[in-house]
Enzyme design. Sequence first.
Site, PDB file in Angstrom:
ATOM      1  N   LYS A 129       4.078   9.110   8.828  1.00  0.00           N
ATOM      2  CA  LYS A 129       3.782   8.453  10.014  1.00  0.00           C
ATOM      3  C   LYS A 129       4.979   9.001  11.428  1.00  0.00           C
ATOM      4  O   LYS A 129       4.462   9.998  11.912  1.00  0.00           O
ATOM      5  CB  LYS A 129       3.683   7.139  10.186  1.00  0.00           C
ATOM      6  CG  LYS A 129       2.732   6.405   9.209  1.00  0.00           C
ATOM      7  CD  LYS A 129       2.081   5.118   9.090  1.00  0.00           C
ATOM      8  CE  LYS A 129       0.959   5.028   8.464  1.00  0.00           C
ATOM      9  NZ  LYS A 129       0.993   4.053   7.279  1.00  0.00           N
ATOM     10  N   TYR A 180       0.766  -1.065   0.009  1.00  0.00           N
ATOM     11  CA  TYR A 180      -0.119   0.068   0.176  1.00  0.00           C
ATOM     12  C   TYR A 180       0.734   1.169  -0.168  1.00  0.00           C
ATOM     13  O   TYR A 180       1.696   1.317   0.685  1.00  0.00           O
ATOM     14  CB  TYR A 180      -0.997  -0.088   1.189  1.00  0.00           C
ATOM     15  CG  TYR A 180      -1.601   1.219   1.280  1.00  0.00           C
ATOM     16  CD1 TYR A 180      -2.832   1.424   0.367  1.00  0.00           C
ATOM     17  CD2 TYR A 180      -1.496   2.078   2.422  1.00  0.00           C
ATOM     18  CE1 TYR A 180      -3.775   2.556   0.715  1.00  0.00           C
ATOM     19  CE2 TYR A 180      -2.377   3.304   2.424  1.00  0.00           C
ATOM     20  CZ  TYR A 180      -3.512   3.522   1.779  1.00  0.00           C
ATOM     21  OH  TYR A 180      -4.428   4.715   1.740  1.00  0.00           O
ATOM     22  N   ASP A 190       9.260   3.182   0.023  1.00  0.00           N
ATOM     23  CA  ASP A 190       8.392   3.466   0.759  1.00  0.00           C
ATOM     24  C   ASP A 190       8.327   3.258   2.099  1.00  0.00           C
ATOM     25  O   ASP A 190       7.977   2.296   2.635  1.00  0.00           O
ATOM     26  CB  ASP A 190       6.693   3.097   0.089  1.00  0.00           C
ATOM     27  CG  ASP A 190       5.670   3.864   0.981  1.00  0.00           C
ATOM     28  OD1 ASP A 190       6.127   4.510   1.978  1.00  0.00           O
ATOM     29  OD2 ASP A 190       4.600   3.746   0.602  1.00  0.00           O
TER      30      ASP A 190
HETATM   31  C1  LIG Z   1       0.412   4.828   5.691  1.00  0.00           C
HETATM   32  C2  LIG Z   1       1.193   4.508   4.561  1.00  0.00           C
HETATM   33  C3  LIG Z   1       0.837   5.163   3.366  1.00  0.00           C
HETATM   34  C4  LIG Z   1       0.003   6.475   3.435  1.00  0.00           C
HETATM   35  O1  LIG Z   1       0.197   7.323   4.275  1.00  0.00           O
HETATM   36  P1  LIG Z   1      -1.201   8.402   4.801  1.00  0.00           P
HETATM   37  O2  LIG Z   1      -0.461   9.345   5.603  1.00  0.00           O
HETATM   38  O3  LIG Z   1      -2.207   7.509   5.396  1.00  0.00           O
HETATM   39  O4  LIG Z   1      -1.635   8.957   3.322  1.00  0.00           O
HETATM   40  C5  LIG Z   1       1.723   5.179   2.518  1.00  0.00           C
HETATM   41  N1  LIG Z   1       2.762   4.059   2.456  1.00  0.00           N
HETATM   42  C6  LIG Z   1       3.057   3.191   3.266  1.00  0.00           C
HETATM   43  C7  LIG Z   1       3.917   2.227   3.415  1.00  0.00           C
HETATM   44  C8  LIG Z   1       2.017   3.356   4.566  1.00  0.00           C
HETATM   45  O5  LIG Z   1       2.133   2.415   5.627  1.00  0.00           O
END
Ligand SMILES: *Cc1c(COP(=O)(O)O)cnc(C)c1O
Length: 428
Positions: free
Chosen positions: A268, A145, A240
């Site tokens: 995060k 994701y 990511d």
């Molecule tokens: C949480 C997450 C996102 C998205 O971040 P948001 O602040 O919710 O838009 C993208 N990539 C990874 C790996 C994530 O865990």
Amino acid sequence: MRKFEISKALFKKASAIIPGGVNSPVRAFRAVGGNPLFIERARGSRIYDADGNAYLDYVLSWGPMILGHAHPRVVKALKNAVEKGTSYGAPTALETELAELVLKAYPSMDKVRMVNSGTEATMSAIRVARGFTGRDKIIKFEGCYHGHADGLLVKAGSGATTFGVPDSPGVPKDCAKNTLTLPYNDTKALKSMIEREWRSIACVIIEPVVGNIGCVLPRSSFLETLRKLTRSRGIVLIFDEVMTGFRVSFGGAQKYYGIDPDMTCLGKIIGGGLPVGAYGGKKDIMAMVSPEGPVYQAGTLSGNPLAMTAGVETIRELSKKGVYKQLEKKSSLLERGLIDAAKMAGVKTRFYRAGSMFCTYFTDLEVVDYTTAKSSDTVKFSKFFSEMLQRGVNLAPSQFEAGFMSLAHTDKDIDRTVRAAYEALKKI
Ligand SMILES: *Cc1c(COP(=O)(O)O)cnc(C)c1O
């Protein structure tokens, strides 16, 4: 029995005017049944719902609260900051301070740009990679994701997995057609796709540990091969690390696995509980970003002083000596406890962990990708989840989410969690 009457009423009220009653889908508890808890406050390892129930929290706002909730240092700094105004729309020294802290911890990056969410970070990084290479296609992996941008909602794990809607309506085919997907950990498939398509591939984006289908670890040679192949074909490799950054280790998964990506996305933890994302990378790539270069990307609230303050204080606290050793100790204590509890209760589970993120799957298959993660018995998970909630332990309301440890969790908290898990596992 714990009662959730007030949460129930609040959810009903919210559902009338907010789609599904929530501002982010997984919060709605649809994967596990029942009503979501409405939270009133949180402190340290504990979170309190509107009915006055307390829980040991392993969701931690889906990762950011690695210091524990309402950490005194962060709270104090925020109180000071708020007095000085909450947004200026002009540069501040704080932004450079956070950028310096981030770059020091992630030497693969020469420059970094702050945004407001992980979604913005990945979306922008991909735009820059496309601008830099002049190519359109991207490769992502099944179950990873990367936020909810159009071209990334293809086999995207998490909410999509939970609801069984891998491709969202509203995403134009023309947009999704530039996204190629591959199974995670499959070096052979990766090689053959890159050999076939590299001329049109701008970037490969990957969660170096997949936290959005639980916790899937990369095979050691997989990331190395990925690095070699992308480098040899001029493809931008984007890590990511929105979830794994400052989580798997201080230097993220790239430090842990010894890989030097071209670009990195963060989020995060670097916001310390406020909305922040960041993307950065090598000098020549980041030189593409406006106003230094032609690739446009902007944000009214980007680099917001409150968000920068929470991020700076969180990273400073994480920079203290021994912090990650402590996290490792706590996480491995929980790991051993949960594995033993499952054994003693006679329930077949598979447990995976990378630093302070982890997942228990209800399967006896080894989990290495999206398909094997999906072999988990979600009915068993739902029962486990509800039994844990009744025993005062807050887990993510889906099998396909990672759990997180914080520095505020004590050995006693962990002991209580393990005992609750044993009782809960015996009941399912
Ligand atoms: C949480 C997450 C996102 C998205 O971040 P948001 O602040 O919710 O838009 C993208 N990539 C990874 C790996 C994530 O865990």
